[in-house]
Enzyme design. Structure first.
Site, PDB file in Angstrom:
ATOM      1  N   HIS A  80       0.811  -1.213   0.000  1.00 25.78           N
ATOM      2  CA  HIS A  80       0.000   0.000   0.000  1.00 25.78           C
ATOM      3  C   HIS A  80       0.844   1.263   0.000  1.00 25.78           C
ATOM      4  CE1 HIS A  80      -3.542  -2.585   1.495  1.00 25.78           C
ATOM      5  NE2 HIS A  80      -3.565  -2.450   0.178  1.00 25.78           N
ATOM      6  N   HIS A 122      -8.199  -8.459  -7.697  1.00 30.16           N
ATOM      7  CA  HIS A 122      -8.515  -9.269  -6.513  1.00 30.16           C
ATOM      8  C   HIS A 122      -8.742  -8.302  -5.353  1.00 30.16           C
ATOM      9  CE1 HIS A 122      -6.419 -12.007  -9.238  1.00 30.16           C
ATOM     10  NE2 HIS A 122      -7.047 -12.999  -8.640  1.00 30.16           N
ATOM     11  N   SER A 152      -6.949  -2.347  -0.690  1.00 32.88           N
ATOM     12  CA  SER A 152      -6.467  -1.562  -1.831  1.00 32.88           C
ATOM     13  C   SER A 152      -7.549  -0.695  -2.460  1.00 32.88           C
ATOM     14  CB  SER A 152      -5.855  -2.498  -2.870  1.00 32.88           C
ATOM     15  OG  SER A 152      -4.795  -3.239  -2.319  1.00 32.88           O
ATOM     16  N   ASP A 185     -13.935 -13.675 -11.661  1.00 30.51           N
ATOM     17  CA  ASP A 185     -12.498 -13.912 -11.632  1.00 30.51           C
ATOM     18  C   ASP A 185     -11.779 -12.738 -12.278  1.00 30.51           C
ATOM     19  OD1 ASP A 185      -9.919 -14.971 -11.710  1.00 30.51           O
ATOM     20  OD2 ASP A 185     -10.319 -16.126 -13.529  1.00 30.51           O
ATOM     21  N   GLY A 186     -10.922 -12.077 -11.527  1.00 36.25           N
ATOM     22  CA  GLY A 186     -10.230 -10.905 -12.047  1.00 36.25           C
ATOM     23  C   GLY A 186      -9.221 -11.210 -13.134  1.00 36.25           C
ATOM     24  N   ASP A 242      -3.074  -8.749  -7.329  1.00 39.75           N
ATOM     25  CA  ASP A 242      -2.519  -9.345  -6.105  1.00 39.75           C
ATOM     26  C   ASP A 242      -3.393 -10.507  -5.625  1.00 39.75           C
ATOM     27  OD1 ASP A 242      -4.579  -7.645  -5.315  1.00 39.75           O
ATOM     28  OD2 ASP A 242      -3.671  -7.246  -3.366  1.00 39.75           O
TER      29      ASP A 242
END
Length: 295
Positions: A19, A42, A116, A158-159, A179
């Site tokens: 981050h 994600h 995030s 699903d990314g 990530d």
């Protein structure tokens, strides 16, 4: 992997590194007047209660954000990141009232940790947009409850697969964070395949890939595999602060590979990584690595 829940690890040393870098890249993106799209493959739940049962199981935040929380000697980039987390811990405003402002010298209690998407939203301007992918149904519902709006889409998919439909964006300016949990060894190959496709579709995008430093050959090889498909410049940073157990299990540290990084990022990390390693170290052999190929 639907079993993975980031709440168990929120605010740990890996989150600190991830981050802090994300914050610096977002500051660079928002320094220009042009709008951009933030894409999170994600996204998780968006925020985490550190006093909750999941976060308290191992209380990993105590060796991460907690070590930085009240220090008066933070380097500027670290102070900027901690300030964002402190903002996230301010009480929610009453209906119709403006959001509270973190006053100088004010340190709220550490009770929440932003995911995030929340870091990105703290930077977002009216013209910027967000696409948040999360496969876990419970976390996706939490995201949708807190991140709804015309400029934000929460996508319970699903990314890895979903990123294909997001690049190139309109306008052609985007920051992509990848990530996954890496609980499945196949995730390493999926990261490489997804990034290869994304970079071919949208070579000017800024891509940030997080990975864990664990006793697995795929983790060690991932940065070199990403170097081979980066069309222009890249930056790789890794921080090692903990020891694995006698059988080699555990999270020793983490790394980030940034494709098309801000030109300021290398110098910033050179200035803060010695401090972070010293403060977050859990053993005498803690270290860091920064390597870069300029554009």
């Amino acid at each position: 992997m639907l079993a993975y829940r980031h709440a168990f690890h929120a605010g740990n040393h890996a989150d600190v590194l991830k981050h802090l870098v994300l914050d610096q890249v977002l500051r660079y993106m928002t320094a220009k007047d042009k709008p951009f799209r933030y894409i999170d493959t994600h996204a998780g739940a968006g925020g985490y209660l550190l006093k909750g049962a999941q976060a308290q199981k191992k209380a990993e935040y105590r060796e991460g954000i907690n070590r930085l929380w009240s220090r008066p000697d933070l380097p500027e980039a670290v102070a900027d990141y901690v300030h964002l987390v402190q903002q996230f811990n301010l009480p929610a405003p009453e209906p119709g009232q403006p959001a509270p402002v973190l006053e100088k010298g004010m340190t709220p209690p550490l009770a929440l940790y932003p995911g995030s998407p929340s870091i990105a939203r703290l930077h977002a301007r009216p013209g910027d947009s967000m696409r948040l992918f999360e496969l876990h149904p419970s976390d996706a519902r939490t995201l949708a409850a807190h991140f709804g709006g015309r400029q934000v889409q929460v996508i319970n998919e699903d990314g890895f697969a979903g990123l294909k439909g997001q690049v190139p964006p309109t306008p052609r300016r985007a920051l992509v964070l990848v990530d996954p949990s890496y609980e499945l060894v196949a995730d390493y190959g999926k990261v490489v395949a997804t990034m290869r496709d994304a970079v071919q579709r949208f070579p000017e995008g800024v891509y940030v890939v997080w990975y864990p430093q664990i006793a697995r050959v795929e983790a060690a090889q991932l940065p070199k595999r990403l170097m081979s498909l980066s069309p222009k410049g890249w930056l790789h940073v890794r921080m090692t602060v903990a020891q694995t157990d006698s059988q080699g299990f555990g999270l020793a540290g983490s790394g980030l590979f940034v494709i098309n990084p801000p030109y300021t990022l290398h110098e910033t990390l050179q200035g803060v990584m010695p401090f972070l390693v010293e403060v977050l170290a859990q053993y005498d052999g803690a270290s860091y690595l920064i390597e870069e190929q300029p554009a």
